[in-house]
Design a protein around this motif. Structure first.
Motif, PDB file in Angstrom:
ATOM      1  N   LYS A 102       0.844  -1.209   0.000  1.00  0.00           N
ATOM      2  CA  LYS A 102       0.000   0.000   0.000  1.00  0.00           C
ATOM      3  C   LYS A 102       0.875   1.254   0.000  1.00  0.00           C
ATOM      4  CE  LYS A 102      -4.144  -1.836   0.191  1.00  0.00           C
ATOM      5  NZ  LYS A 102      -5.094  -1.685  -0.934  1.00  0.00           N
ATOM      6  N   GLY A 103       1.945   1.217   0.785  1.00  0.00           N
ATOM      7  CA  GLY A 103       2.883   2.340   0.790  1.00  0.00           C
ATOM      8  C   GLY A 103       3.598   2.500  -0.531  1.00  0.00           C
ATOM      9  N   ILE A 104       4.057   1.380  -1.085  1.00  0.00           N
ATOM     10  CA  ILE A 104       4.802   1.428  -2.355  1.00  0.00           C
ATOM     11  C   ILE A 104       3.929   1.987  -3.483  1.00  0.00           C
ATOM     12  CG2 ILE A 104       5.868  -0.033  -4.135  1.00  0.00           C
ATOM     13  CD1 ILE A 104       6.930  -1.801  -1.810  1.00  0.00           C
ATOM     14  N   GLU A 105       2.640   1.687  -3.451  1.00  0.00           N
ATOM     15  CA  GLU A 105       1.720   2.225  -4.475  1.00  0.00           C
ATOM     16  C   GLU A 105       1.744   3.752  -4.543  1.00  0.00           C
ATOM     17  OE1 GLU A 105      -2.215   0.805  -3.667  1.00  0.00           O
ATOM     18  OE2 GLU A 105      -1.715  -1.276  -4.148  1.00  0.00           O
ATOM     19  N   GLN A 106       2.072   4.373  -3.431  1.00  0.00           N
ATOM     20  CA  GLN A 106       2.072   5.844  -3.369  1.00  0.00           C
ATOM     21  C   GLN A 106       3.425   6.466  -3.743  1.00  0.00           C
ATOM     22  OE1 GLN A 106      -0.778   7.567  -2.832  1.00  0.00           O
ATOM     23  NE2 GLN A 106      -1.752   5.535  -2.793  1.00  0.00           N
ATOM     24  N   ARG A 119       8.971   6.270  -9.507  1.00  0.00           N
ATOM     25  CA  ARG A 119       8.785   6.378 -10.962  1.00  0.00           C
ATOM     26  C   ARG A 119       7.505   7.160 -11.258  1.00  0.00           C
ATOM     27  NH1 ARG A 119      13.562   5.098 -13.455  1.00  0.00           N
ATOM     28  NH2 ARG A 119      14.288   2.984 -13.004  1.00  0.00           N
ATOM     29  N   LYS A 120       7.272   7.434 -12.545  1.00  0.00           N
ATOM     30  CA  LYS A 120       6.158   8.299 -12.925  1.00  0.00           C
ATOM     31  C   LYS A 120       4.794   7.696 -12.607  1.00  0.00           C
ATOM     32  CE  LYS A 120       4.376  11.088 -16.677  1.00  0.00           C
ATOM     33  NZ  LYS A 120       3.911  10.845 -18.028  1.00  0.00           N
ATOM     34  N   ASP A 121       4.564   6.456 -13.015  1.00  0.00           N
ATOM     35  CA  ASP A 121       3.239   5.860 -12.846  1.00  0.00           C
ATOM     36  C   ASP A 121       3.193   4.754 -11.794  1.00  0.00           C
ATOM     37  OD1 ASP A 121       1.988   7.426 -14.922  1.00  0.00           O
ATOM     38  OD2 ASP A 121       3.139   6.222 -16.343  1.00  0.00           O
ATOM     39  N   LYS A 122       4.321   4.083 -11.604  1.00  0.00           N
ATOM     40  CA  LYS A 122       4.361   2.968 -10.659  1.00  0.00           C
ATOM     41  C   LYS A 122       5.788   2.805 -10.160  1.00  0.00           C
ATOM     42  CE  LYS A 122       3.276  -1.962 -10.317  1.00  0.00           C
ATOM     43  NZ  LYS A 122       2.956  -3.189 -11.056  1.00  0.00           N
ATOM     44  N   ALA A 123       5.950   2.714  -8.842  1.00  0.00           N
ATOM     45  CA  ALA A 123       7.292   2.548  -8.270  1.00  0.00           C
ATOM     46  C   ALA A 123       7.923   1.249  -8.758  1.00  0.00           C
ATOM     47  CB  ALA A 123       7.212   2.550  -6.751  1.00  0.00           C
ATOM     48  N   PHE A 164       8.204  -5.586   7.382  1.00  0.00           N
ATOM     49  CA  PHE A 164       8.499  -5.933   5.990  1.00  0.00           C
ATOM     50  C   PHE A 164       9.056  -4.699   5.290  1.00  0.00           C
ATOM     51  CE2 PHE A 164       5.561  -9.187   7.264  1.00  0.00           C
ATOM     52  CZ  PHE A 164       5.913 -10.311   6.532  1.00  0.00           C
ATOM     53  N   GLU A 165      10.032  -4.900   4.389  1.00  0.00           N
ATOM     54  CA  GLU A 165      10.723  -3.757   3.779  1.00  0.00           C
ATOM     55  C   GLU A 165      11.186  -4.089   2.363  1.00  0.00           C
ATOM     56  OE1 GLU A 165      14.665  -0.990   4.816  1.00  0.00           O
ATOM     57  OE2 GLU A 165      14.438  -2.970   5.723  1.00  0.00           O
ATOM     58  N   HIS A 166      11.037  -3.116   1.481  1.00  0.00           N
ATOM     59  CA  HIS A 166      11.632  -3.168   0.146  1.00  0.00           C
ATOM     60  C   HIS A 166      12.377  -1.860  -0.137  1.00  0.00           C
ATOM     61  CE1 HIS A 166      10.289  -6.865  -1.650  1.00  0.00           C
ATOM     62  NE2 HIS A 166       9.002  -6.575  -1.624  1.00  0.00           N
ATOM     63  N   THR A 167      13.388  -1.957  -0.996  1.00  0.00           N
ATOM     64  CA  THR A 167      14.032  -0.775  -1.582  1.00  0.00           C
ATOM     65  C   THR A 167      13.364  -0.493  -2.923  1.00  0.00           C
ATOM     66  OG1 THR A 167      16.146  -1.217  -0.477  1.00  0.00           O
ATOM     67  CG2 THR A 167      16.202   0.166  -2.453  1.00  0.00           C
ATOM     68  N   VAL A 168      12.926   0.748  -3.126  1.00  0.00           N
ATOM     69  CA  VAL A 168      12.169   1.093  -4.334  1.00  0.00           C
ATOM     70  C   VAL A 168      12.721   2.358  -4.986  1.00  0.00           C
ATOM     71  CG1 VAL A 168      10.104   0.098  -3.274  1.00  0.00           C
ATOM     72  CG2 VAL A 168      10.398   2.574  -3.276  1.00  0.00           C
ATOM     73  N   VAL A 169      12.395   2.509  -6.263  1.00  0.00           N
ATOM     74  CA  VAL A 169      12.680   3.742  -7.014  1.00  0.00           C
ATOM     75  C   VAL A 169      11.359   4.436  -7.313  1.00  0.00           C
ATOM     76  CG1 VAL A 169      13.781   4.752  -9.040  1.00  0.00           C
ATOM     77  CG2 VAL A 169      14.580   2.563  -8.186  1.00  0.00           C
ATOM     78  N   ALA A 180      -0.815   6.017   3.754  1.00  0.00           N
ATOM     79  CA  ALA A 180      -1.349   4.765   3.185  1.00  0.00           C
ATOM     80  C   ALA A 180      -1.063   3.588   4.107  1.00  0.00           C
ATOM     81  CB  ALA A 180      -0.760   4.524   1.802  1.00  0.00           C
ATOM     82  N   ILE A 181       0.159   3.549   4.657  1.00  0.00           N
ATOM     83  CA  ILE A 181       0.533   2.460   5.572  1.00  0.00           C
ATOM     84  C   ILE A 181      -0.280   2.559   6.861  1.00  0.00           C
ATOM     85  CG2 ILE A 181       2.406   1.549   7.009  1.00  0.00           C
ATOM     86  CD1 ILE A 181       4.324   2.438   4.690  1.00  0.00           C
ATOM     87  N   GLN A 182      -0.263   3.733   7.475  1.00  0.00           N
ATOM     88  CA  GLN A 182      -0.958   3.916   8.750  1.00  0.00           C
ATOM     89  C   GLN A 182      -2.455   3.637   8.616  1.00  0.00           C
ATOM     90  OE1 GLN A 182      -1.021   7.921  10.245  1.00  0.00           O
ATOM     91  NE2 GLN A 182      -1.602   7.286  12.302  1.00  0.00           N
TER      92      GLN A 182
END
Length: 260
Positions: free
Chosen positions: A136-140, A242-246, A235-240, A153-155
């Motif tokens: 949910k967080g990554i979506e933002q 991006r314009k439309d989707k991380a 839980f954790e990911h490293t993300v970039v 989003a996470i909270q």
């Protein structure tokens, strides 16, 4: 912890981080094959370090701020920064393995919480919902949003299910340093915080409790545990951004294969 200005990455730098993320994903997969009743967290830590070094990288955490291990291994009510020990895992435990890889000048950082043996349904649900909140967080994490959109989003996702969200520990920028700006809290207001832009690389990492949100630090100066001693998941990911989707640079693919 994170100092200075936000550092934006070129596509060449992101390629290097992607390679670090893939090695980290494979390291997690290697550890996952060993996670079971009777195994000690010291054994898991040793295997992670061996695997990382065998592939020409170094463990991001070992020696950072004086931390003595390659992974943070956090059982049950320990939220983060747990030390490796010789105590065997037992059925009913949960264990967070948080690990980082430094390869070709760049870090990747990710975490996963495992159920050990027969875990209660409410704890299993905590793990499922905490992992869901990560996505949910990554979506933002897209251009034009703000850090607060990730936080909210996470909270919002976990608090509506009655869980606590740890306030004292946050996600962060990641790159040539493990901890960079901006901080990425797991709680906050939509539309607040730094603007998300192309080239930002973030470690998003919800830390969620079955009970209250309050935490305490143990006498070792590292271990953070829930004040009420109830379980916590991470839980954790490293993300970039991006314009439309991380883009997610780390992966749980190898963990999931090992657990099948």
């Amino acid at each position: 912890m994170a100092t200075g200005v936000i550092l934006f990455k070129t596509e060449e730098e992101i390629d290097l981080m992607r390679a670090a993320g893939q090695l980290l994903a494979r390291t997690h997969g290697e550890v996952a094959t060993l996670v079971r009743e009777g195994v000690t967290t010291r054994q898991l830590d040793r295997r992670a370090e061996e695997f990382i070094r065998d592939h020409g990288a170094t463990p991001s955490f070992k020696g950072l701020y004086g931390f003595p291990y390659s992974c943070c291994l956090s059982p049950n009510s320990v939220v983060v920064h747990g030390f490796a020990t010789d105590e065997p895992l037992k059925s009913g435990d949960i264990l967070t393995v948080d690990c980082g890889v430094f390869l070709n000048g760049y870090h990747a950082d990710s975490a996963y919480t495992y159920p050990i043996g027969e875990v209660s349904p409410e704890v299993r649900q905590l793990l499922k919902e905490t992992e869901a909140s990560l996505y949910k967080g990554i979506e933002q994490a897209v251009v034009g949003n703000r850090v607060g959109d990730i936080s909210y989003a996470i909270q919002n996702y976990v608090s509506t299910k009655g869980y606590g969200v740890v306030r004292e520990l946050v996600g962060h920028g990641v790159g040539a340093k493990l901890h960079e700006k901006p901080e990425v809290p797991n709680y906050g207001k939509r539309g607040s915080g730094p603007l998300l832009q192309t080239g930002m690389t973030l470690a998003i990492e919800p830390m969620v409790t079955l009970g209250k949100k309050d935490v305490v630090q143990e006498k070792d100066g590292w271990t953070i545990r829930t004040r009420d001693k109830k379980p916590a998941a991470h839980f954790e990911h490293t993300v970039v951004v991006r314009k439309d989707k991380a883009e997610i640079l780390t992966s749980f693919e190898y963990i999931e294969k090992a657990l099948q």
